[in-house]
Design a protein around this motif. Sequence first.
Motif, PDB file in Angstrom:
ATOM      1  N   MET A 103    -123.204  32.045 -39.846  1.00 28.74           N
ATOM      2  CA  MET A 103    -123.429  32.419 -41.238  1.00 28.74           C
ATOM      3  C   MET A 103    -124.090  33.788 -41.310  1.00 28.74           C
ATOM      4  O   MET A 103    -124.698  34.274 -40.351  1.00 28.74           O
ATOM      5  N   GLU A 104    -123.995  34.409 -42.475  1.00 32.01           N
ATOM      6  CA  GLU A 104    -124.601  35.724 -42.683  1.00 32.01           C
ATOM      7  C   GLU A 104    -126.107  35.579 -42.872  1.00 32.01           C
ATOM      8  O   GLU A 104    -126.574  34.769 -43.665  1.00 32.01           O
ATOM      9  N   LEU A 105    -126.866  36.383 -42.121  1.00 37.22           N
ATOM     10  CA  LEU A 105    -128.317  36.362 -42.208  1.00 37.22           C
ATOM     11  C   LEU A 105    -128.795  37.603 -42.946  1.00 37.22           C
ATOM     12  O   LEU A 105    -128.500  38.736 -42.531  1.00 37.22           O
ATOM     13  N   VAL A 106    -129.503  37.395 -44.042  1.00 38.05           N
ATOM     14  CA  VAL A 106    -130.069  38.499 -44.826  1.00 38.05           C
ATOM     15  C   VAL A 106    -131.581  38.467 -44.592  1.00 38.05           C
ATOM     16  O   VAL A 106    -132.291  37.638 -45.156  1.00 38.05           O
ATOM     17  N   ALA A 107    -132.057  39.368 -43.732  1.00 44.44           N
ATOM     18  CA  ALA A 107    -133.477  39.392 -43.369  1.00 44.44           C
ATOM     19  C   ALA A 107    -134.217  40.364 -44.296  1.00 44.44           C
ATOM     20  O   ALA A 107    -133.812  41.508 -44.467  1.00 44.44           O
ATOM     21  N   VAL A 108    -135.296  39.892 -44.878  1.00 41.53           N
ATOM     22  CA  VAL A 108    -136.117  40.703 -45.787  1.00 41.53           C
ATOM     23  C   VAL A 108    -137.567  40.635 -45.315  1.00 41.53           C
ATOM     24  O   VAL A 108    -137.997  39.646 -44.726  1.00 41.53           O
ATOM     25  N   SER A 109    -138.303  41.698 -45.555  1.00 47.65           N
ATOM     26  CA  SER A 109    -139.689  41.765 -45.100  1.00 47.65           C
ATOM     27  C   SER A 109    -140.698  41.590 -46.225  1.00 47.65           C
ATOM     28  O   SER A 109    -141.881  41.411 -45.968  1.00 47.65           O
ATOM     29  N   SER A 110    -140.240  41.658 -47.483  1.00 48.54           N
ATOM     30  CA  SER A 110    -141.167  41.523 -48.611  1.00 48.54           C
ATOM     31  C   SER A 110    -140.492  40.790 -49.749  1.00 48.54           C
ATOM     32  O   SER A 110    -139.246  40.690 -49.806  1.00 48.54           O
ATOM     33  N   LEU A 111    -141.289  40.305 -50.666  1.00 48.81           N
ATOM     34  CA  LEU A 111    -140.754  39.627 -51.836  1.00 48.81           C
ATOM     35  C   LEU A 111    -139.972  40.594 -52.712  1.00 48.81           C
ATOM     36  O   LEU A 111    -138.988  40.207 -53.348  1.00 48.81           O
ATOM     37  N   PHE A 112    -140.377  41.857 -52.718  1.00 46.35           N
ATOM     38  CA  PHE A 112    -139.665  42.866 -53.510  1.00 46.35           C
ATOM     39  C   PHE A 112    -138.223  42.995 -53.042  1.00 46.35           C
ATOM     40  O   PHE A 112    -137.292  43.072 -53.852  1.00 46.35           O
ATOM     41  N   ASP A 113    -138.003  43.031 -51.699  1.00 47.08           N
ATOM     42  CA  ASP A 113    -136.649  43.133 -51.178  1.00 47.08           C
ATOM     43  C   ASP A 113    -135.818  41.888 -51.497  1.00 47.08           C
ATOM     44  O   ASP A 113    -134.612  41.988 -51.753  1.00 47.08           O
ATOM     45  N   ALA A 114    -136.466  40.703 -51.493  1.00 47.66           N
ATOM     46  CA  ALA A 114    -135.737  39.474 -51.793  1.00 47.66           C
ATOM     47  C   ALA A 114    -135.338  39.398 -53.252  1.00 47.66           C
ATOM     48  O   ALA A 114    -134.223  38.965 -53.585  1.00 47.66           O
ATOM     49  N   VAL A 115    -136.227  39.832 -54.147  1.00 53.71           N
ATOM     50  CA  VAL A 115    -135.931  39.769 -55.587  1.00 53.71           C
ATOM     51  C   VAL A 115    -134.809  40.726 -55.948  1.00 53.71           C
ATOM     52  O   VAL A 115    -134.049  40.469 -56.898  1.00 53.71           O
ATOM     53  N   LYS A 116    -134.659  41.818 -55.216  1.00 54.07           N
ATOM     54  CA  LYS A 116    -133.572  42.755 -55.492  1.00 54.07           C
ATOM     55  C   LYS A 116    -132.202  42.120 -55.302  1.00 54.07           C
ATOM     56  O   LYS A 116    -131.205  42.603 -55.850  1.00 54.07           O
ATOM     57  N   LEU A 117    -132.138  41.018 -54.540  1.00 59.44           N
ATOM     58  CA  LEU A 117    -130.872  40.325 -54.337  1.00 59.44           C
ATOM     59  C   LEU A 117    -130.474  39.500 -55.567  1.00 59.44           C
ATOM     60  O   LEU A 117    -129.315  39.070 -55.659  1.00 59.44           O
ATOM     61  N   VAL A 118    -131.416  39.282 -56.498  1.00 62.94           N
ATOM     62  CA  VAL A 118    -131.100  38.594 -57.737  1.00 62.94           C
ATOM     63  C   VAL A 118    -130.745  39.655 -58.758  1.00 62.94           C
ATOM     64  O   VAL A 118    -131.603  40.239 -59.431  1.00 62.94           O
ATOM     65  N   HIS A 119    -129.470  39.980 -58.868  1.00 63.08           N
ATOM     66  CA  HIS A 119    -129.018  41.090 -59.715  1.00 63.08           C
ATOM     67  C   HIS A 119    -129.081  40.706 -61.189  1.00 63.08           C
ATOM     68  O   HIS A 119    -128.898  39.553 -61.562  1.00 63.08           O
ATOM     69  N   ARG A 120    -129.309  41.716 -62.009  1.00 61.87           N
ATOM     70  CA  ARG A 120    -129.301  41.511 -63.454  1.00 61.87           C
ATOM     71  C   ARG A 120    -127.871  41.287 -63.943  1.00 61.87           C
ATOM     72  O   ARG A 120    -126.946  41.847 -63.419  1.00 61.87           O
TER      73      ARG A 120
END
Length: 456
Positions: A439-456
């Motif tokens: 499966m595809e692994l999307v590694a993030v280091s901060s909550l800011f980077d993770a929230v950017k994956l929730v697009h408007r």
Amino acid sequence: MADKVKTLFVCTACGHESAKWSGRCDGCGEWNTMEETVVRPKQPSSVKRDHSVGGLQVQPLSDIKLSMETRTKTGISELDRVLGGGIVRGSVVLISGDPGIGKSTILLQMADHLPRDSRVLYVSGEESAVQIKLRAGRLHVENPALSVMSETDTQAICEYIQLDKPDLVIIDSIQTMQISELSSMAGSIVQVRESTGLFLRTCKRLDIPIFIVGHVNKGGDIAGPKVLEHIVDTVLYFEGERNQSYRILRAIKNRFGSTNEIGVFAMGDAGLKEVENPSAMLLSGRASKVSGSCITCVIEGTRPLLAEVQGLVTTTGFGNPRRVTTGYDYNRLNLLLAVLEKRLGLFFSNLDAYLNVAGGLRLDEPAADLSVALSLVSALRDVPLDEKTIVFGEIGLSGELRSVPRAAERVSEAQRLGFTTCILPKSCLQQLKDKSVTMELVAVSSLFDAVKLVHR
């Protein structure tokens, strides 16, 4: 000369005794837990005990031999998992839960699944023998080695156990048992404590395992003094709602196994049935393309479980916004909302926030933090997350994402159920270095980077 009776006030939380009533217990500090009870000096028990020095047996630990017969399989794999591999000889197990949730049912089914040469004594203080027979017929219990006794006298039961020496004893329930030498009524703190102690001494001496059913109080805790939980070896608790079909059996205390293991059952017309794939069960009935829904993976003992976290954010109609959680810690939710406001500028101060864990599961592991945060952001922006994405990670107060243990097992469980993407802390990639991950692994280091994956 008549025995002198004595009035004591006993704390229902810790068992502390006091000669006078007080609003706050001196033993544990709890308020409004002192209850009055009347006791009289104990008479010599008819159960014989050897107090002579010559009767004591002391063995070096290295000389004690273990055999394969130390544990007995119950025939119910989910129950064996919670117990730590089976029933330990001489162990005392307390099982509790809300009324009608399935305590008596699982014990009667266990008695039927045991080997046919295992003699089981089922003692009921709440039902007659005919009533137990009717319930056994509904559950298709046909073990010829199962004996039933309808009795509430603790001493008489212990005397019978010493004479008959069954392989397993079931007491249903401890709140109905009483010792005649004690003047207090059945179910009182003194009766529950002393009856449990007498059962424990009898079965430990004979090396017979015993299961004890305990009622719960209005607050959902096990009724009786807290010392009752310290006496027994294992404390099992049934979780779930009576109007739902799924039940979760959790080990709160276990001297012979892990306290994080859970067993998942489904209640039906013929009793409790094991759920072999809990992750699929917890995700069943999931709505598609709905905002606020996020899938996470938590570790319960040795088992990875997938659960759906549902978030809902609405405009408040009151002066203070509401925070409501089901299956998740209320204070942890407030902490994550504070991090989202301070570090990301997403304000929930004028919004009601509701959080629910579907399926009746309770998430206590910090690995669920990221899924809770993304479900709230998804609900705030009204943007659905990808249905084939799984999320896990712990959030720090500065908004960083911290590593969680056993990431490889979480990813493997998600792959098995058909998920294609995993959002996880970057520090977890080291655990997956030598694993075959499709499966595809999307590694993030901060909550800011993770929230950017929730697009408007």
